[in-house]
Each structure stands twice: as C-alpha cells, then as structure tokens.
Write a protein that holds these residues in place. Structure first.
Motif, PDB file in Angstrom:
ATOM      1  N   UNK A  76       0.684  -1.048   0.011  1.00 44.12           N
ATOM      2  CA  UNK A  76       0.049   0.000  -0.063  1.00 44.12           C
ATOM      3  C   UNK A  76       1.118   1.375   0.097  1.00 44.12           C
ATOM      4  N   UNK A  77       0.330   2.245  -0.957  1.00 43.25           N
ATOM      5  CA  UNK A  77       1.017   3.688  -1.050  1.00 43.25           C
ATOM      6  C   UNK A  77       2.024   3.611  -1.963  1.00 43.25           C
ATOM      7  N   UNK A  78       2.487   2.529  -2.767  1.00 42.43           N
ATOM      8  CA  UNK A  78       3.365   2.639  -3.876  1.00 42.43           C
ATOM      9  C   UNK A  78       2.599   3.057  -5.005  1.00 42.43           C
ATOM     10  N   UNK A  79       3.348   3.646  -5.835  1.00 44.15           N
ATOM     11  CA  UNK A  79       2.884   4.175  -7.219  1.00 44.15           C
ATOM     12  C   UNK A  79       2.500   2.972  -8.295  1.00 44.15           C
ATOM     13  N   UNK A  80       1.559   3.102  -9.087  1.00 42.93           N
ATOM     14  CA  UNK A  80       1.308   1.958  -9.882  1.00 42.93           C
ATOM     15  C   UNK A  80       0.642   2.355 -11.278  1.00 42.93           C
ATOM     16  N   UNK A  81       0.625   1.607 -12.211  1.00 47.85           N
ATOM     17  CA  UNK A  81      -0.330   1.874 -13.378  1.00 47.85           C
ATOM     18  C   UNK A  81      -1.095   0.497 -13.513  1.00 47.85           C
ATOM     19  N   UNK A  82      -1.675   0.411 -14.572  1.00 46.91           N
ATOM     20  CA  UNK A  82      -2.468  -0.882 -14.644  1.00 46.91           C
ATOM     21  C   UNK A  82      -2.187  -1.218 -16.218  1.00 46.91           C
ATOM     22  N   UNK A  83      -2.469  -2.602 -16.390  1.00 45.11           N
ATOM     23  CA  UNK A  83      -2.843  -2.908 -17.804  1.00 45.11           C
ATOM     24  C   UNK A  83      -4.238  -3.096 -18.003  1.00 45.11           C
ATOM     25  N   UNK A  84      -5.058  -2.326 -18.552  1.00 46.34           N
ATOM     26  CA  UNK A  84      -6.530  -2.316 -18.607  1.00 46.34           C
ATOM     27  C   UNK A  84      -7.251  -3.230 -19.371  1.00 46.34           C
ATOM     28  N   UNK A  85      -6.615  -3.835 -19.913  1.00 46.44           N
ATOM     29  CA  UNK A  85      -7.467  -5.102 -20.681  1.00 46.44           C
ATOM     30  C   UNK A  85      -7.628  -6.431 -19.735  1.00 46.44           C
ATOM     31  N   UNK A  86      -8.844  -6.555 -18.976  1.00 49.80           N
ATOM     32  CA  UNK A  86      -9.013  -7.578 -18.046  1.00 49.80           C
ATOM     33  C   UNK A  86      -9.205  -8.619 -18.900  1.00 49.80           C
ATOM     34  N   UNK A  87      -8.740  -9.613 -18.873  1.00 50.50           N
ATOM     35  CA  UNK A  87      -8.804 -11.138 -19.502  1.00 50.50           C
ATOM     36  C   UNK A  87      -9.411 -12.169 -18.524  1.00 50.50           C
ATOM     37  N   UNK A  88      -9.862 -13.123 -19.435  1.00 51.04           N
ATOM     38  CA  UNK A  88     -10.362 -14.197 -18.496  1.00 51.04           C
ATOM     39  C   UNK A  88      -9.379 -15.364 -17.970  1.00 51.04           C
ATOM     40  N   UNK A 126      -3.747  -6.887 -12.716  1.00 52.69           N
ATOM     41  CA  UNK A 126      -3.451  -5.778 -13.942  1.00 52.69           C
ATOM     42  C   UNK A 126      -2.609  -5.031 -13.271  1.00 52.69           C
ATOM     43  N   UNK A 127      -2.172  -4.837 -11.999  1.00 53.62           N
ATOM     44  CA  UNK A 127      -1.353  -4.193 -11.690  1.00 53.62           C
ATOM     45  C   UNK A 127       0.105  -4.085 -12.185  1.00 53.62           C
TER      46      UNK A 127
END
Length: 338
Positions: A76-88, A126-127
């Motif tokens: 918690x508290x760390x900077x992140x981006x995401x891969x916004x293509x949520x896959x099955x 996705x993180x």
C-alpha cells in the motif's frame, strides 16, 4: 467519491458515487493521473465500437495503491499503473499467450467503467509497478505500449522503411518504437503541426502531408522506388486504410492499429500480387508495457514530449470538447487529481 460520467455522446456529468470496497483478487487505486486518448475522444463523439452508455471513461492511468488482495510484491502507498485489458485467463487466446485479444476481454473505460474518478477497483493481476517512473510517465505507458505492440507485430528489422499513417498519439508512439527498432520512418498525416512535431520531437526522417503533396511520388523518392516493407495504419480512418495498400512493397506487411466501425476493402489482385501479410494489432501485453517502461528508464523515449495540455479533474467537463478541435493542437491532455 466524485466521478465524471459520459451519459451519452457529447455529454458529461459529475456525480457522487459510492467508493469501491475491496473484493477478493482485486486492488483499489487512488487515481492521480488520467491520460486522454483517442478511445475517450471517439466515445465522446459516439464513434467508438464496442461501447455503451452511460460510461466512466479513462484507461491511461497512474495512482497510488490503497489496498489489494492477491497482489504479491505490492505494498500500500506505492505508485502503480495498470494493464487495462482485463482478460479471462482461460480462453484460447489467453491460453496461447495473447490476453490482449481475449475472447471475453473487458477493457477498462470501454466495456466497463474506467478511471475518471477518485478511486478505482481493478483485478490485482492488472497492477504494474512504477519502477521509479513518475505519475505522468506511468499514465503514458499504456498508449505508448499500443504503438510498441504494433511494431512488435510487424517484426521490424533495422533499416527497413516503415510508413506510419496518422500522427495522433498512437501513431507518434508507433513511430518512436519503429525508430527504436532501427527503422527508417516515414510519417503521413494531413496536419502540418503534427508533422512538424514528428520532425522536431521524434526525429522522424521523412514526413508527408497527404493533402498538399503527392504521397506516392514522395514515397517512391524516399525508398528508391521500392516502397516501404511495412505500412502501419494508426488513423482508424476507412479511406486511409482502404488506400494504404498502394504504398506497400511487394512481400510487405500491412498492420492495422487504428480501428473504425465500417468494412475495409481493397483490390484483391493488388493484395495478392504483393503476397501481403495483413495483421491487426489490438491493445498490448505485459511484455510491451515492460518494453515501454525500459525505454523510458533508458531515456530513449521522453514522455514529457507528448503532454501538451493539462487540466484538473474538476475542469475536464468544460475542457474536453476543446480537445477534439485540431486548432488546440493537443497531442496528449493529462488530467491531474490530487
């Protein structure tokens, strides 16, 4: 919490909605940056495929991790981006290492609500760690990864002539990663300001304005009459896609990053005689994200080059439509949340 909702094409509303509650296998992010992309602009105009309203837009994101379940190595508290293509994770594409075109894909901000809000819940898988990148840089990883994925699909070799059609943000990123791969890049657009940006900021060797120059003759001149062995469309414009085949060398690869709703068509004899390889390029993979972040760390790409406009979250509703106007000369608008 406050969210900005696109209720129908051409209309935004700020609304108070419940903050997300942590679910198994998910993470909650406090949003710090939202990059505005072509998908958002097309959704606002009502021209984006795979789309329904109302929708919270935004998938070029950076923020702070608040809490997470099943996110080993994240704190918690760390900077992140995401891969916004949520896959099955289970369909044929996922099993074959292509989660970017999962048969059940859920793209954040397209198929489900995105990041134009204060807190967002996403699957923990996705993180993406920041690796020391700033919020601005993290929010630019995803759009640059789209171009990087298209370049990877094309399997560009050093000193190949690569024609990129369209000098919007995705096209510009495509040019950068084609250059990094060793290509001799040719840019086509109809906007002189964008083409000047290609020359001055991205070191693109050759630029062509398709409305004021004879594109075919210029391409022949540049390539010694052989034509580019790779043509990449980053416009999503039907006419541009349908006419681009004429610029391709025999034996070449034609890659479609741009997307539009209508049927594409071109001459079968022209396609056949070139033994053309036709490919689409959809989204990006974690490998592409890692490649983009590595180039940023090595300063092969300068993310600050792309950010031409900034806005506070409370200003987006009033400013968004102006970003559709070519006269504002937007390359990338970045929304800031504190």
């Amino acid at each position: 919490m406050k969210a900005l909702i696109c209720t129908q094409p051409g209309t935004f509303e700020y609304r108070d909605i419940p903050s997300p509650v942590l679910k198994p296998g998910h993470a909650i992010i406090k949003i710090k940056r939202i990059g505005i992309c072509g998908t958002d602009l097309h959704a606002f105009k009502g021209t984006q495929p795979y789309f329904s309203y109302p929708r919270i837009l935004g998938h070029e994101l950076a923020g702070d991790l608040i809490e997470a379940d099943g996110a080993d190595g994240f704190v918690p508290g760390e900077a992140v981006t995401i891969i916004p293509y949520f896959n099955c994770g289970t369909c044929i594409a996922c099993r074959n290492g292509k989660p970017n075109c999962c048969t059940n894909i859920n793209v954040c901000g397209v198929h489900s609500d995105g990041g134009m809000l204060e807190y967002l819940s996403v699957p923990s898988y996705a993180l993406v760690k920041s690796n020391g990148l700033s919020y601005d840089e993290l929010a630019l990883v995803e759009p640059l990864a789209i171009g990087a994925h298209g370049v990877s699909r094309a399997n560009i070799q050093p000193n190949e002539f690569v024609l990129v059609i369209g000098a919007g943000p995705i096209g510009l990123g495509t040019m950068e990663f084609a250059r990094i791969a060793g290509a001799i890049v040719i840019a086509i657009d109809i906007n002189d300001n964008r083409l000047q940006f290609c020359k001055n900021s991205l070191q693109v060797q050759h630029t062509i304005n398709a409305t004021t120059e004879d594109a075919m003759e210029r391409i022949k001149e540049i390539t010694g009459n052989e034509m580019p062995t790779v043509v990449i469309d980053a416009t999503g414009n039907q006419k541009a896609i349908n006419t681009a085949l004429q610029y391709l060398a025999h034996g070449g690869r034609f890659v479609l990053i741009g997307l539009q709703k209508e049927t594409i068509n071109f001459s079968h004899p022209e396609f056949h005689k070139r033994e053309t390889t036709l490919m689409s390029s959809r989204n990006a993979t974690r490998k592409d994200f890692e490649h983009v972040m590595n180039t940023m760390k090595r300063r092969l790409v300068n993310p600050a080059t792309y950010i031409t406009h900034r806005a506070k979250f409370d200003e987006v509703k009033d400013l968004f439509e102006t970003w559709l106007d070519p006269a504002t000369e937007v390359i990338k608008a970045m929304v800031e949340l504190e």
